[in-house]
Design an enzyme around this catalytic site. Sequence first.
Site, short mmCIF file in Angstrom:
data_model
loop_
_atom_site.label_atom_id
_atom_site.label_comp_id
_atom_site.label_asym_id
_atom_site.label_seq_id
_atom_site.Cartn_x
_atom_site.Cartn_y
_atom_site.Cartn_z
N GLU A 280 -44.32 14.91 22.49
CA GLU A 280 -43.26 14.98 21.49
C GLU A 280 -41.88 14.83 22.12
O GLU A 280 -40.89 14.61 21.43
CB GLU A 280 -43.32 16.29 20.71
CG GLU A 280 -42.97 17.53 21.50
CD GLU A 280 -43.00 18.78 20.64
OE1 GLU A 280 -41.92 19.34 20.40
OE2 GLU A 280 -44.10 19.17 20.20
N GLU B 99 -54.87 11.57 2.24
CA GLU B 99 -55.21 11.94 0.87
C GLU B 99 -54.79 10.88 -0.15
O GLU B 99 -55.32 10.85 -1.27
CB GLU B 99 -54.55 13.27 0.50
CG GLU B 99 -55.14 14.48 1.20
CD GLU B 99 -56.48 14.90 0.63
OE1 GLU B 99 -56.91 14.31 -0.38
OE2 GLU B 99 -57.12 15.80 1.21
#
Length: 300
Positions: free
Chosen positions: A113, A84
């Site tokens: 992860e 964004e």
Amino acid sequence: MFQLQQLVTESANPASSGLSAMSIAEQIDLMNAENQKAVLCLESQTRQIERVIEKTSEALQGGGRLVYMGAGTSGMIGLMDALECPPTFGVPEGIVIGLLAGKDHAFSNADVEDSRELGKQDLEAIGLNAGDIVIGLAASGRTPYVLGGLAFAQEIGASTAAVVCNPDTPIARLCPDTIEAVAGPEVLTGSTRLKAGTATKLVVNMISTLSMVRLGKVYKNYMVDVQLANEKLIERGVHIVCETTGFSKEKAKETLVAAHGHVKSAVVMGMASCTLPEAERYLAQAGGSIDALLRQKDIR
């Protein structure tokens, strides 16, 4: 051995113990009440958030990059914020980066992860350097991918910070500038895409937005470096010029065309009744900030 159930985010929430038997209206009321805690938990973290914003804006002002890294929901929040920033604040691609553990395979390979080495490798792959800042995002506060990345960043002298949703975590012990957004146990036990995800998103919003304010990419409360990439954003740019200069819509459009679509330059052209080269020179002298320019010159 570490017990997952020791984490606040993995604890059962007494308020939602009867969730499956509740009516939809009761479930909604419960979730609304619990969601408020994602906001309220940040009140105690103001100074930590301020410190992270200071470090982030310093890195960006010095030509460095902001790098978010995380796994699962946390990593996706960082990636979304990074995506964004270019259209909202006009920063070049690659200045704000979101690293998601596993990248394209993150949804099918949840075990990525668990690799500290992968965190290091992902930072090496983008050429992390001492001028950058790495912000680790991990609700648990113990994600190996994030721990490995933060440790590597510190080794090469890069700035580090983190956002976690549990108190007294390994990430906080590694990284002093850790924001602890502890909103309490989730309505759905262990589902940290809920309150923990909301709290993390709120913090990330503050970090990127207020860092960009400090970089002069906001005037008053307008995104004056917005990229006019579609009709909605063009209309927004026209509105910003109208509101900040007092121009009519037609005059604002003309000025934006003369400014080659750069809203901030158009605003200065309107304020100072100057040409585009003059506006660009004024802004360069003021470090790109209209507020700084107004302090230097009486152009209104």
